[in-house]
Structure formats: structure tokens, C-alpha cells
Scaffold this motif. Sequence first.
Motif, PDB file in Angstrom:
ATOM      1  N   ASP A   1      13.173  12.650  34.495  1.00 51.73           N
ATOM      2  CA  ASP A   1      13.789  13.751  33.212  1.00 51.73           C
ATOM      3  C   ASP A   1      12.658  14.168  32.268  1.00 51.73           C
ATOM      4  N   GLY A   2      11.656  14.446  32.514  1.00 53.65           N
ATOM      5  CA  GLY A   2      10.743  15.117  31.565  1.00 53.65           C
ATOM      6  C   GLY A   2       9.885  13.877  30.881  1.00 53.65           C
ATOM      7  N   HIS A   3      10.142  12.719  31.097  1.00 53.76           N
ATOM      8  CA  HIS A   3       9.514  11.579  30.499  1.00 53.76           C
ATOM      9  C   HIS A   3       8.371  10.890  31.273  1.00 53.76           C
ATOM     10  N   PHE A   4       7.178  10.715  30.704  1.00 52.36           N
ATOM     11  CA  PHE A   4       6.137   9.998  31.303  1.00 52.36           C
ATOM     12  C   PHE A   4       5.215   9.191  30.447  1.00 52.36           C
ATOM     13  N   GLN A   5       4.327   8.241  31.030  1.00 54.44           N
ATOM     14  CA  GLN A   5       3.770   7.345  30.147  1.00 54.44           C
ATOM     15  C   GLN A   5       2.461   7.200  30.828  1.00 54.44           C
ATOM     16  N   PHE A   6       1.208   6.822  29.847  1.00 57.67           N
ATOM     17  CA  PHE A   6       0.042   6.491  30.278  1.00 57.67           C
ATOM     18  C   PHE A   6      -0.413   5.169  29.413  1.00 57.67           C
ATOM     19  N   LYS A   7      -0.985   4.299  29.815  1.00 59.57           N
ATOM     20  CA  LYS A   7      -1.936   3.266  29.053  1.00 59.57           C
ATOM     21  C   LYS A   7      -3.124   2.994  29.355  1.00 59.57           C
ATOM     22  N   GLY A   8      -4.076   2.783  28.684  1.00 62.44           N
ATOM     23  CA  GLY A   8      -5.509   2.604  29.053  1.00 62.44           C
ATOM     24  C   GLY A   8      -6.298   2.162  27.949  1.00 62.44           C
ATOM     25  N   VAL A   9      -7.420   1.942  28.269  1.00 62.08           N
ATOM     26  CA  VAL A   9      -8.568   1.416  27.250  1.00 62.08           C
ATOM     27  C   VAL A   9      -9.042   2.779  26.841  1.00 62.08           C
TER      28      VAL A   9
ATOM     29  N   ALA B   1      -9.956  -1.410  22.240  1.00 63.13           N
ATOM     30  CA  ALA B   1      -8.976  -0.762  21.897  1.00 63.13           C
ATOM     31  C   ALA B   1      -8.295   0.052  22.904  1.00 63.13           C
ATOM     32  N   THR B   2      -7.193   0.177  22.691  1.00 61.62           N
ATOM     33  CA  THR B   2      -6.084   0.762  23.868  1.00 61.62           C
ATOM     34  C   THR B   2      -5.265   1.817  23.185  1.00 61.62           C
ATOM     35  N   PHE B   3      -4.934   2.891  24.337  1.00 57.85           N
ATOM     36  CA  PHE B   3      -4.273   3.978  23.840  1.00 57.85           C
ATOM     37  C   PHE B   3      -2.959   3.890  24.524  1.00 57.85           C
ATOM     38  N   LEU B   4      -1.693   4.592  24.074  1.00 58.02           N
ATOM     39  CA  LEU B   4      -0.669   4.742  24.721  1.00 58.02           C
ATOM     40  C   LEU B   4      -0.051   6.222  24.585  1.00 58.02           C
ATOM     41  N   VAL B   5       0.144   7.044  25.696  1.00 56.77           N
ATOM     42  CA  VAL B   5       0.270   8.367  25.754  1.00 56.77           C
ATOM     43  C   VAL B   5       1.710   8.312  26.203  1.00 56.77           C
ATOM     44  N   GLN B   6       2.806   8.988  25.527  1.00 57.94           N
ATOM     45  CA  GLN B   6       4.326   9.009  25.770  1.00 57.94           C
ATOM     46  C   GLN B   6       4.330  10.514  25.691  1.00 57.94           C
ATOM     47  N   GLY B   7       4.884  11.168  26.851  1.00 58.68           N
ATOM     48  CA  GLY B   7       5.194  12.407  26.986  1.00 58.68           C
ATOM     49  C   GLY B   7       6.756  12.736  27.226  1.00 58.68           C
ATOM     50  N   SER B   8       7.245  13.736  26.337  1.00 57.67           N
ATOM     51  CA  SER B   8       8.486  14.356  26.691  1.00 57.67           C
ATOM     52  C   SER B   8       8.644  15.883  26.550  1.00 57.67           C
ATOM     53  N   LEU B   9       8.827  16.178  27.828  1.00 57.10           N
ATOM     54  CA  LEU B   9       9.229  17.565  28.232  1.00 57.10           C
ATOM     55  C   LEU B   9      10.462  17.814  28.930  1.00 57.10           C
ATOM     56  N   PRO B  10      11.623  17.983  28.322  1.00 56.69           N
ATOM     57  CA  PRO B  10      12.888  17.565  29.052  1.00 56.69           C
ATOM     58  C   PRO B  10      12.983  18.771  30.074  1.00 56.69           C
ATOM     59  N   ALA B  11      12.639  20.205  29.868  1.00 56.34           N
ATOM     60  CA  ALA B  11      12.783  21.144  30.747  1.00 56.34           C
ATOM     61  C   ALA B  11      11.760  21.213  31.922  1.00 56.34           C
ATOM     62  N   THR B  12      10.561  20.289  31.806  1.00 59.05           N
ATOM     63  CA  THR B  12       9.609  20.629  32.917  1.00 59.05           C
ATOM     64  C   THR B  12      10.351  20.197  34.412  1.00 59.05           C
ATOM     65  N   LYS B  13       9.965  21.091  35.415  1.00 56.14           N
ATOM     66  CA  LYS B  13      10.313  20.649  36.826  1.00 56.14           C
ATOM     67  C   LYS B  13       9.228  19.866  37.430  1.00 56.14           C
ATOM     68  N   ALA B  14       8.147  19.600  36.617  1.00 56.68           N
ATOM     69  CA  ALA B  14       7.097  18.573  37.344  1.00 56.68           C
ATOM     70  C   ALA B  14       7.519  17.146  37.750  1.00 56.68           C
ATOM     71  N   ARG B  15       6.982  16.677  38.853  1.00 57.23           N
ATOM     72  CA  ARG B  15       7.566  15.203  39.042  1.00 57.23           C
ATOM     73  C   ARG B  15       6.382  14.143  38.981  1.00 57.23           C
ATOM     74  N   MET B  16       5.262  14.726  38.636  1.00 59.12           N
ATOM     75  CA  MET B  16       4.105  13.983  38.595  1.00 59.12           C
ATOM     76  C   MET B  16       3.117  14.409  37.364  1.00 59.12           C
ATOM     77  N   ALA B  17       2.666  13.431  36.515  1.00 61.02           N
ATOM     78  CA  ALA B  17       1.691  13.637  35.712  1.00 61.02           C
ATOM     79  C   ALA B  17       0.295  13.233  35.913  1.00 61.02           C
ATOM     80  N   TYR B  18      -0.984  13.898  35.458  1.00 64.78           N
ATOM     81  CA  TYR B  18      -2.103  13.329  35.928  1.00 64.78           C
ATOM     82  C   TYR B  18      -3.055  13.438  34.626  1.00 64.78           C
TER      83      TYR B  18
END
Length: 382
Positions: free
Chosen positions: A63-71, A28-45
Motif C-alpha cells: 500500500d505504498g509503504h516500505f522500510q529498510f534498516k541497516g548499519v 550507528a544504524t539507519f531506518l528508512v520509512q517510505g510512504s508513496l500511497p499512489a505508487t504501483k511498485a511492489r518492490m523497493a531496492y
Amino acid sequence: MRRLFPLLLAVAPLAATGQSKPKPVPPATFLVQGSLPATKARMAYLYYKNGTQPLVDSAAVHDGHFQFKGVVPTLPQATLLLATPGAPVEKSAERTTIYLEKGTITVAGTDRVMYAAVEGTPLNHESTRLAAQVRSFRQQIDALYAAYEALPAAEQATPAAQAKLDQEVNAVYEQRQQVYAAYLKDNPANPYSLYVLESYVGPRPQANTYATLFAALAPSVRSSPYGKVVQERIAQLQRVAIGAVAPDFTQAAPDGKPLKLSDLRGKYVLIDFWASWCAPCRAENPSLVKVYSAYKDKGFTVLGVSLDNATQRAAWLKAIETDGLPWPQVSSLTRPNPVALTYGVNAIPQNFLLDPLGRIVAVNLFGEDLPKKLAELLDKTN
């Protein structure tokens, strides 16, 4: 019948062969899709565990968007952290808890990930729903601390100002606890209740309260993978609950010589879990020094157990000297410290008061609670 029988014989080996080589089931896999348009962050962990193995994944924020995929891991709880530009990753306050379940998980908000809505799977939906109910309490507590820190330094240092802050924060905290308690009562069969239980008991849980609330959950929840983790955690806490004999241990003193807890038998001993980098621990040290001075000749001592690691050895020794700590000190200089694991220590400062026979008579005595307890135990016998 005669004509069918040979056909059945012919098919049977094929069926047996098919059963001996089942098709592998994809994980089984997960997909995390993030959307925080006003964030100043450049990396997500993303920090989580698969079994006992800690894992960390990183993703660029565009631009506030990030994504993770995994088991999907064996235990779904994870920490999502957005790094504050210019600050060390581990000190970033921009974090939230998410649950890595099968499917697509959305993290949507404006700038602060701690206030983002996390949806898409059952645990995340429940988490977001409950977070909306307790968010105002967190904001109230933030406002109380901001008002306190806006006071002149001299006023902040007064007992009256500190007592007022504690009273107001505790009042809000109790309101939040009532929301958690109501959730546990109304949702005993919901797997998310295990995580609400963790929030309710906090980082320094009382074993009896923890066990009673856990027992009220549905059998299906208690027997789940995370339910078994909680059950072991409760058993661990019961081994160091009031009335139990404190588990013995040996660790190295600053000079490298081994020191055994049971060597201090015959006195009341406060096992003090702390670290050089722990600001609340360091703030507590002056009052602990004062209490030690008042009772060290009446059958009381302290054993400091540091959670510093090998790279922090110099800082540990410096903190002992700077804070003027005259009692014995030990540390494994590893993280985690095995003694902290044995005693179920998840947050510091934390302490355990032992009687002369090594039995635990009190836990987490801070401020005026420690001298009050020692006066009760020692002043009447000296």
C-alpha cells in the motif's frame, strides 16, 4: 592521608582493569520509512557501498509503504529504486538519491519517488531543500523532450529540430547550474556541498574546474571521508587531463590478441569508450565512421574500448559488424573495465584525442567537434 592512601591503591587496579576492557560501542544504524500511497511498485531496492563493497537490500511495498534498516555505511550516498511492474529492475526510472545517516529517514510523496521529500537527517534535509529549487528545471527538460518526441519522425530527424532541442535544453541546464553554483558559494562548510559539486561538474568533469571548486570548500569538508574520495577522483582526472601523456594499457582485441595503446604512437588516436548496449554511443558511430574515413590516410585512427562484459561478447562483436566499425577494438569483457577506471570514465560515450606522442590534446569531441578539431590539426599538415 595515611588512611586514604591504601584505598587509592586498591581502587587504581580496578580502574586500570576497567580501562582495559571498554564496553563495545554499538554501530550507528539507519531506518528508512517510505510512504508513496499512489505508487504501483511492489518492490523497493536500496543500493549503496560500505567501503568498496557494493550492497543491495530489498523490501516489499505494501500500500505504498516500505522500510529498510541497516548499519550506517562509511559513505552515506545511496540509490533508492522502486521497481516498475513488468520492467527489469535495472531499467526502472523510479529512483532517487538518499543519504544513509544515523536516525530515521522518511521518504514521503504520492506516486513518484524521484519527487518525494526525504527528511529526518542533515544531508537528506539539504538534498530535499535543493531539489525543490531545481525541480522545475527537470520538469522543463522533460517537457522539451516530450514535445520533441511528439513531432513526426521525419521532422525529428532534421538538423533544425535537433539543434532547437539542444539549444532549449542547454538553456534550462545553465539555469540549473547557476543554482548549484550559488549553493556552493553560500555553503562552503556544509558537507552536502560535496554532493552538489558532483552534480555541478556532471559525469564528464573537467579536472581544472573540479579542483578549483573543491579547493573553495572548507577544510573540514575536504578532509571528510567523502571529501577524500572526491580528492582522489580529481587527482585521477588530472592524470588524464589535456596536456598529460595518456596512460598506456593493453587489452584483448576481438580475436583475443593483445593490443597496446602505445603501439599506435605516431598517429592521432581517438580512444573511444563505448558499449553495444549504449544507445548514444551507437547513435554517434555513423558520424565517427565518416570522420575516420576522411582522416585515416592523414595520420588519424580510432581505438575502441568497449565496456561490455563477458556475457555481452556476442553483442559487442555484432555491434562492430552492424555499425561497420573498421578501427581496432579492445575490451576486458569485465565490469568495471580497468581502463575505464584508469581514465575516470563514469559515463559513455566518452573519448580522448591523443597526438602522435601520446599526449592528450582534447576530450569528449562529439558531432561536428571532432572533424573540426582534426581539420585544425591535420589538414594544415597534409
